[in-house]
Design an enzyme around this catalytic site. Structure first.
Site, PDB file in Angstrom:
ATOM      1  CG  HIS A 119      -7.257 -22.547   5.376  1.00 31.05           C
ATOM      2  ND1 HIS A 119      -7.101 -22.151   6.694  1.00 31.05           N
ATOM      3  CD2 HIS A 119      -6.880 -21.481   4.615  1.00 31.05           C
ATOM      4  CE1 HIS A 119      -6.634 -20.911   6.722  1.00 31.05           C
ATOM      5  NE2 HIS A 119      -6.493 -20.479   5.472  1.00 31.05           N
ATOM      6  CB  SER A 120     -10.375 -20.028   4.027  1.00 32.59           C
ATOM      7  OG  SER A 120     -10.899 -18.748   3.820  1.00 32.59           O
ATOM      8  CG  MET A 121     -15.080 -21.792   0.174  1.00 33.39           C
ATOM      9  SD  MET A 121     -14.976 -21.307  -1.551  1.00 33.39           S
ATOM     10  CE  MET A 121     -15.575 -22.787  -2.354  1.00 33.39           C
ATOM     11  CB  SER A 150      -8.044 -24.486   9.161  1.00 33.76           C
ATOM     12  OG  SER A 150      -7.032 -23.512   9.066  1.00 33.76           O
TER      13      SER A 150
END
Length: 226
Positions: free
Chosen positions: A70-72, A97
């Site tokens: 998720h994200s990074m 994500s």
């Protein structure tokens, strides 16, 4: 295997892991400078971080493996998947994500911002900003959390995608309807990283959308893998 967002530890995925379906073992990478690795030097280069994680996985016995980030963590997961594929151990599935596709160039310089500005940014992204506010009133907590967060933002903001061979595993992109960091169009661009199947799943909520409904997201992950 789950890859955490910026500033987070492996424990970030505890709630999600509790709802993953039977027959799937959930593990998470622990980035240096967090929890049991608090004394390890922080890594500010995203490909270097991905290389360390891939090397650890290559030392494990071969097994069907999927990555979720998720994200990074989405970009980290992608770079790990590239390295595993190059070594003949491709992943079964890559699920990303809350992050634009890897060729997106981050123009922000939050890793050079003040502590107060970093906390402001976290508050805007958080589903519940109350715990983030503790960083203002608890200096000891801020000293533990902010260095890792700053290192992660530097890794993200200095990352530049290096073109090369594309993946051939299935790729699924998750995106939430009110995420200020990733649009639907940006999430759709993840289809360019693979020659395999691509799918897109949308969820209600902001950047940390699965804080509110971890079971729903876990069920989506389970469907991808089964």
């Amino acid at each position: 295997m789950c890859l955490a967002p910026g500033g987070a530890s492996a424990a970030f995925y505890r709630g999600l892991a509790q709802h993953i379906g039977p027959g799937i073992e959930v593990v998470a990478a622990q980035y240096p400078g967090r929890q049991d690795r608090l004394g390890d030097p922080l890594i500010t280069d995203l490909p270097e971080l991905a290389g360390e994680i891939a090397a650890d996985l290559l030392n494990l016995p071969p097994t069907p493996r999927a990555l979720f980030g998720h994200s990074m963590g989405a970009t980290v997961a992608y770079e790990v998947a590239r390295r595993l594929a190059a070594d003949g151990r491709p992943v079964r599935e890559l699920i990303v994500s809350g992050r634009p596709a890897p060729d997106f160039v981050e123009t922000g310089l939050l890793h050079k911002a003040s502590d107060a500005e970093l906390i402001d940014h976290l508050e805007r992204l958080a589903a519940d900003p109350a715990p983030v506010r503790l960083l203002r009133t608890e200096p000891g907590l801020a000293e533990l959390v902010l260095p890792g967060l700053r290192a992660d933002y530097q890794a993200v903001e200095t990352y530049r995608h290096r073109p090369g061979s594309v993946l051939n595993c299935p790729v699924t992109a998750f995106v939430s309807t009110e995420d200020p960091t990733t649009s639907l169009a940006q999430a759709e661009q993840w289809q360019t990283v693979t020659d395999g199947p691509f799918s897109l799943c949308t969820f209600p909520g902001g950047h940390f959308y699965f804080d509110d409904e971890p079971r729903v997201v876990a069920e989506a992950i389970t469907r991808c893998l089964t």
